[in-house]
Design a protein around this motif. Structure first.
Motif, PDB file in Angstrom:
ATOM      1  N   LEU A  50       0.961  -2.061   8.296  1.00  0.00           N
ATOM      2  CA  LEU A  50       0.661  -1.117   7.214  1.00  0.00           C
ATOM      3  C   LEU A  50       1.747  -1.117   6.153  1.00  0.00           C
ATOM      4  CD1 LEU A  50      -0.978   1.352   6.046  1.00  0.00           C
ATOM      5  CD2 LEU A  50       0.559   2.779   7.382  1.00  0.00           C
ATOM      6  N   LEU A  51       2.992  -1.050   6.597  1.00  0.00           N
ATOM      7  CA  LEU A  51       4.105  -0.989   5.664  1.00  0.00           C
ATOM      8  C   LEU A  51       4.561  -2.371   5.207  1.00  0.00           C
ATOM      9  CD1 LEU A  51       6.258   1.815   7.319  1.00  0.00           C
ATOM     10  CD2 LEU A  51       4.638   2.024   5.420  1.00  0.00           C
ATOM     11  N   ASP A  52       3.981  -3.411   5.793  1.00  0.00           N
ATOM     12  CA  ASP A  52       4.372  -4.788   5.481  1.00  0.00           C
ATOM     13  C   ASP A  52       5.887  -4.919   5.554  1.00  0.00           C
ATOM     14  OD1 ASP A  52       3.748  -7.409   4.987  1.00  0.00           O
ATOM     15  OD2 ASP A  52       3.530  -7.172   2.819  1.00  0.00           O
TER      16      ASP A  52
ATOM     17  N   LEU B 155      14.871   6.456  11.704  1.00  0.00           N
ATOM     18  CA  LEU B 155      13.694   7.325  11.584  1.00  0.00           C
ATOM     19  C   LEU B 155      13.545   7.869  10.169  1.00  0.00           C
ATOM     20  CD1 LEU B 155      13.821   9.260  14.970  1.00  0.00           C
ATOM     21  CD2 LEU B 155      12.139   7.537  14.262  1.00  0.00           C
ATOM     22  N   ASP B 156      14.647   8.237   9.543  1.00  0.00           N
ATOM     23  CA  ASP B 156      14.602   8.719   8.161  1.00  0.00           C
ATOM     24  C   ASP B 156      14.067   7.645   7.212  1.00  0.00           C
ATOM     25  OD1 ASP B 156      15.579  11.191   8.912  1.00  0.00           O
ATOM     26  OD2 ASP B 156      17.645  10.776   8.250  1.00  0.00           O
ATOM     27  N   ARG B 157      14.521   6.402   7.398  1.00  0.00           N
ATOM     28  CA  ARG B 157      14.038   5.301   6.544  1.00  0.00           C
ATOM     29  C   ARG B 157      12.550   5.059   6.757  1.00  0.00           C
ATOM     30  NH1 ARG B 157      19.088   3.323   7.597  1.00  0.00           N
ATOM     31  NH2 ARG B 157      18.449   2.124   9.403  1.00  0.00           N
TER      32      ARG B 157
ATOM     33  N   LEU C  21       6.860   5.712   4.968  1.00  0.00           N
ATOM     34  CA  LEU C  21       5.518   6.246   5.205  1.00  0.00           C
ATOM     35  C   LEU C  21       5.104   7.204   4.100  1.00  0.00           C
ATOM     36  CD1 LEU C  21       5.590   6.844   9.045  1.00  0.00           C
ATOM     37  CD2 LEU C  21       4.082   5.269   7.801  1.00  0.00           C
ATOM     38  N   ARG C  22       6.032   8.006   3.634  1.00  0.00           N
ATOM     39  CA  ARG C  22       5.699   8.937   2.552  1.00  0.00           C
ATOM     40  C   ARG C  22       5.361   8.209   1.269  1.00  0.00           C
ATOM     41  NH1 ARG C  22      10.297  12.373   4.851  1.00  0.00           N
ATOM     42  NH2 ARG C  22       9.155  13.933   6.028  1.00  0.00           N
ATOM     43  N   GLY C  23       5.876   6.980   1.124  1.00  0.00           N
ATOM     44  CA  GLY C  23       5.601   6.191  -0.069  1.00  0.00           C
ATOM     45  C   GLY C  23       4.271   5.459  -0.035  1.00  0.00           C
ATOM     46  N   VAL C  24       3.608   5.477   1.124  1.00  0.00           N
ATOM     47  CA  VAL C  24       2.324   4.757   1.264  1.00  0.00           C
ATOM     48  C   VAL C  24       1.215   5.571   0.648  1.00  0.00           C
ATOM     49  CG1 VAL C  24       0.643   3.916   2.930  1.00  0.00           C
ATOM     50  CG2 VAL C  24       3.045   3.483   3.292  1.00  0.00           C
TER      51      VAL C  24
END
Length: 103
Positions: free
Chosen positions: A55-57, A93-95, A100-103
């Motif tokens: 998903l995040l490639d 985890l923060d990264r 994920l928030r940017g997706v």
């Protein structure tokens, strides 16, 4: 036959290498409850991580994604530095959450 380095493996192989490292960390804790929990959720975790990597490639720009964090985690554990190990995991985890928030 030896598995390819995680950086050259497909998404599944990459995730399998990641899980193997974290399984070793869990085993090193010598906590049977933690080991049991990790063993129980590994199949679900594995599929979720494969989906996340795709998903995040994550590996498009960096096929060795996570290597530096894993090396820092191993170093912290080898030095018996629980605070540093926790910091490495929190940073990772923060990264991941930021991505994920940017997706």
């Amino acid at each position: 036959m030896r598995a390819p380095p995680a950086g050259r493996a497909g998404c599944s192989g990459f995730v399998d290498a990641d899980i193997a490292l974290h399984a070793a960390v869990v085993e090193a804790a010598h906590n049977p409850v933690l080991t049991g929990l990790f063993t129980e959720f590994t199949p679900v975790l594995r599929q979720a991580l494969v989906d996340l990597v795709e998903l995040l490639d994550l590996r498009a720009d960096d096929p060795n994604h996570g290597d530096a964090g894993h090396a820092a985690l191993v170093d912290a554990i080898a030095a018996s530095d629980a605070a540093a190990a926790g910091g490495v995991l929190r940073d990772e985890l923060d990264r991941t959450l930021a991505q994920l928030r940017g997706v």
